[in-house]
Motif scaffolding. Structure first.
Motif, PDB file in Angstrom:
ATOM      1  N   ILE A 271      -2.181  12.949  13.962  1.00  0.00           N
ATOM      2  CA  ILE A 271      -2.179  14.274  14.586  1.00  0.00           C
ATOM      3  C   ILE A 271      -1.814  14.179  16.066  1.00  0.00           C
ATOM      4  CG2 ILE A 271      -3.605  16.284  15.151  1.00  0.00           C
ATOM      5  CD1 ILE A 271      -5.214  15.563  12.547  1.00  0.00           C
ATOM      6  N   GLU A 272      -2.614  13.476  16.839  1.00  0.00           N
ATOM      7  CA  GLU A 272      -2.394  13.380  18.285  1.00  0.00           C
ATOM      8  C   GLU A 272      -1.263  12.414  18.635  1.00  0.00           C
ATOM      9  OE1 GLU A 272      -3.114  14.469  22.192  1.00  0.00           O
ATOM     10  OE2 GLU A 272      -3.991  15.350  20.382  1.00  0.00           O
ATOM     11  N   GLN A 273      -1.056  11.430  17.791  1.00  0.00           N
ATOM     12  CA  GLN A 273      -0.052  10.370  17.988  1.00  0.00           C
ATOM     13  C   GLN A 273      -0.243   9.657  19.322  1.00  0.00           C
ATOM     14  OE1 GLN A 273       3.761  12.219  17.222  1.00  0.00           O
ATOM     15  NE2 GLN A 273       3.356  12.301  15.038  1.00  0.00           N
ATOM     16  N   SER A 274      -1.517   9.426  19.669  1.00  0.00           N
ATOM     17  CA  SER A 274      -1.822   8.710  20.916  1.00  0.00           C
ATOM     18  C   SER A 274      -1.683   7.206  20.734  1.00  0.00           C
ATOM     19  CB  SER A 274      -3.216   9.081  21.420  1.00  0.00           C
ATOM     20  OG  SER A 274      -4.185   8.887  20.415  1.00  0.00           O
ATOM     21  N   TRP A 275      -1.662   6.738  19.511  1.00  0.00           N
ATOM     22  CA  TRP A 275      -1.327   5.350  19.225  1.00  0.00           C
ATOM     23  C   TRP A 275      -0.727   5.262  17.838  1.00  0.00           C
ATOM     24  CZ3 TRP A 275      -7.000   5.680  19.712  1.00  0.00           C
ATOM     25  CH2 TRP A 275      -7.670   5.633  18.507  1.00  0.00           C
ATOM     26  N   GLY A 276      -0.117   4.137  17.574  1.00  0.00           N
ATOM     27  CA  GLY A 276       0.497   3.913  16.268  1.00  0.00           C
ATOM     28  C   GLY A 276       0.327   2.456  15.877  1.00  0.00           C
ATOM     29  N   TYR A 277       0.740   2.142  14.679  1.00  0.00           N
ATOM     30  CA  TYR A 277       0.624   0.789  14.152  1.00  0.00           C
ATOM     31  C   TYR A 277       1.964   0.077  14.242  1.00  0.00           C
ATOM     32  CZ  TYR A 277      -3.393   2.986  11.818  1.00  0.00           C
ATOM     33  OH  TYR A 277      -4.528   3.685  11.530  1.00  0.00           O
ATOM     34  N   THR A 278       1.891  -1.239  14.380  1.00  0.00           N
ATOM     35  CA  THR A 278       3.098  -2.049  14.229  1.00  0.00           C
ATOM     36  C   THR A 278       3.248  -2.365  12.740  1.00  0.00           C
ATOM     37  OG1 THR A 278       2.010  -4.213  14.441  1.00  0.00           O
ATOM     38  CG2 THR A 278       2.702  -3.109  16.497  1.00  0.00           C
ATOM     39  N   GLU A 279       4.339  -3.010  12.400  1.00  0.00           N
ATOM     40  CA  GLU A 279       4.567  -3.383  11.002  1.00  0.00           C
ATOM     41  C   GLU A 279       3.585  -4.446  10.526  1.00  0.00           C
ATOM     42  OE1 GLU A 279       6.797  -5.968  13.710  1.00  0.00           O
ATOM     43  OE2 GLU A 279       6.793  -3.802  13.486  1.00  0.00           O
ATOM     44  N   LEU A 280       2.847  -5.063  11.451  1.00  0.00           N
ATOM     45  CA  LEU A 280       1.873  -6.094  11.096  1.00  0.00           C
ATOM     46  C   LEU A 280       0.539  -5.516  10.608  1.00  0.00           C
ATOM     47  CD1 LEU A 280       2.420  -8.504  14.125  1.00  0.00           C
ATOM     48  CD2 LEU A 280       3.309  -8.756  11.790  1.00  0.00           C
ATOM     49  N   MET A 281       0.268  -4.249  10.920  1.00  0.00           N
ATOM     50  CA  MET A 281      -1.009  -3.627  10.526  1.00  0.00           C
ATOM     51  C   MET A 281      -1.013  -3.354   9.031  1.00  0.00           C
ATOM     52  SD  MET A 281      -4.025  -2.296  11.205  1.00  0.00           S
ATOM     53  CE  MET A 281      -4.228  -1.768  12.902  1.00  0.00           C
ATOM     54  N   PRO A 282      -1.963  -3.945   8.307  1.00  0.00           N
ATOM     55  CA  PRO A 282      -2.095  -3.557   6.900  1.00  0.00           C
ATOM     56  C   PRO A 282      -2.618  -2.124   6.833  1.00  0.00           C
ATOM     57  CG  PRO A 282      -3.803  -5.138   7.515  1.00  0.00           C
ATOM     58  CD  PRO A 282      -2.926  -4.957   8.705  1.00  0.00           C
ATOM     59  N   VAL A 283      -1.994  -1.320   6.012  1.00  0.00           N
ATOM     60  CA  VAL A 283      -2.377   0.083   5.885  1.00  0.00           C
ATOM     61  C   VAL A 283      -3.032   0.277   4.523  1.00  0.00           C
ATOM     62  CG1 VAL A 283      -1.510   2.446   5.820  1.00  0.00           C
ATOM     63  CG2 VAL A 283      -0.535   0.811   7.436  1.00  0.00           C
ATOM     64  N   LEU A 284      -4.173   0.972   4.531  1.00  0.00           N
ATOM     65  CA  LEU A 284      -4.907   1.204   3.290  1.00  0.00           C
ATOM     66  C   LEU A 284      -4.131   2.168   2.402  1.00  0.00           C
ATOM     67  CD1 LEU A 284      -8.524   1.615   4.689  1.00  0.00           C
ATOM     68  CD2 LEU A 284      -7.549  -0.381   3.547  1.00  0.00           C
TER      69      LEU A 284
ATOM     70  N   VAL B 295      -4.318   4.725   6.554  1.00  0.00           N
ATOM     71  CA  VAL B 295      -4.786   4.315   7.881  1.00  0.00           C
ATOM     72  C   VAL B 295      -4.963   2.804   7.915  1.00  0.00           C
ATOM     73  CG1 VAL B 295      -5.903   6.529   8.374  1.00  0.00           C
ATOM     74  CG2 VAL B 295      -7.215   4.700   7.312  1.00  0.00           C
ATOM     75  N   GLY B 296      -5.049   2.269   9.144  1.00  0.00           N
ATOM     76  CA  GLY B 296      -5.118   0.827   9.332  1.00  0.00           C
ATOM     77  C   GLY B 296      -6.298   0.177   8.631  1.00  0.00           C
ATOM     78  N   GLY B 297      -6.022  -0.912   7.961  1.00  0.00           N
ATOM     79  CA  GLY B 297      -7.069  -1.644   7.264  1.00  0.00           C
ATOM     80  C   GLY B 297      -7.940  -2.473   8.184  1.00  0.00           C
ATOM     81  N   VAL B 298      -7.383  -2.952   9.283  1.00  0.00           N
ATOM     82  CA  VAL B 298      -8.150  -3.805  10.193  1.00  0.00           C
ATOM     83  C   VAL B 298      -9.273  -3.038  10.893  1.00  0.00           C
ATOM     84  CG1 VAL B 298      -7.988  -5.327  12.210  1.00  0.00           C
ATOM     85  CG2 VAL B 298      -6.267  -5.460  10.407  1.00  0.00           C
ATOM     86  N   PRO B 299      -9.047  -1.803  11.357  1.00  0.00           N
ATOM     87  CA  PRO B 299     -10.178  -1.058  11.923  1.00  0.00           C
ATOM     88  C   PRO B 299     -11.290  -0.805  10.891  1.00  0.00           C
ATOM     89  CG  PRO B 299      -8.114   0.027  12.464  1.00  0.00           C
ATOM     90  CD  PRO B 299      -7.794  -1.082  11.518  1.00  0.00           C
ATOM     91  N   PHE B 300     -10.915  -0.582   9.636  1.00  0.00           N
ATOM     92  CA  PHE B 300     -11.931  -0.412   8.600  1.00  0.00           C
ATOM     93  C   PHE B 300     -12.712  -1.698   8.402  1.00  0.00           C
ATOM     94  CE2 PHE B 300     -10.075   3.585   7.415  1.00  0.00           C
ATOM     95  CZ  PHE B 300     -11.180   4.290   6.978  1.00  0.00           C
ATOM     96  N   LEU B 301     -12.004  -2.811   8.388  1.00  0.00           N
ATOM     97  CA  LEU B 301     -12.672  -4.101   8.237  1.00  0.00           C
ATOM     98  C   LEU B 301     -13.648  -4.329   9.394  1.00  0.00           C
ATOM     99  CD1 LEU B 301     -12.827  -6.600   6.468  1.00  0.00           C
ATOM    100  CD2 LEU B 301     -10.962  -7.586   7.836  1.00  0.00           C
TER     101      LEU B 301
END
Length: 136
Positions: free
Chosen positions: A85-98, A103-109
């Motif tokens: 929504i806000e697009q204040s940050w994004g993921y690189t291609e290295l971020m595993p997405v659930l 959404v990013g898997g690493v923040p969930f972990l």
């Protein structure tokens, strides 16, 4: 733990690649302090629900489950809001997405691991700080 996690996962976010070192350090401090605030608020919510500020001593498993769930729910909402929504940050291609959630898997972990580890440490430190029972 939060600072170490943030440093480790930072390259998975585009902030690391698109900004100067001053902004990167600001974002690292901001995210770490934000995570600490989330932990404190989640801890206090569990304390209010359990009517016990030292819930980790009396009901560590139930408390840790709620503590962890609160962190995961906040993270889900924050990642959706800030990435989509806000697009204040994004993921690189290295971020595993659930899958499905997108959404990013690493923040969930992060929020699946750190809260239970903190409860375990509090429980251990709480036992170390107690006086021995009389007669033992």
């Amino acid at each position: 733990m939060e600072l170490l996690w943030e440093v480790a996962q930072f390259p998975l976010y585009d902030v690391w690649h698109q900004n100067d070192w001053g902004y990167i350090l600001y974002a690292l401090a901001h995210c770490t302090l934000g995570d600490l605030l989330i932990l404190l608020v989640a801890y206090e919510i569990v304390a209010a629900v359990r009517h016990d500020r030292v819930w980790y001593r009396h009901s560590p498993l139930a408390g840790a489950a709620l503590f962890t769930l609160l962190g995961v729910l906040y993270t889900f909402g924050s990642e959706i809001y800030n990435v989509r929504i806000e697009q204040s940050w994004g993921y690189t291609e290295l971020m595993p997405v659930l899958p499905v959630l997108g959404v990013g898997g690493v923040p969930f972990l992060q929020w699946l691991l750190i809260p239970p580890v903190l409860v375990w440490l509090l429980w251990l430190l709480g036992d170390m700080g107690r006086a021995p029972d009389a007669g033992h």
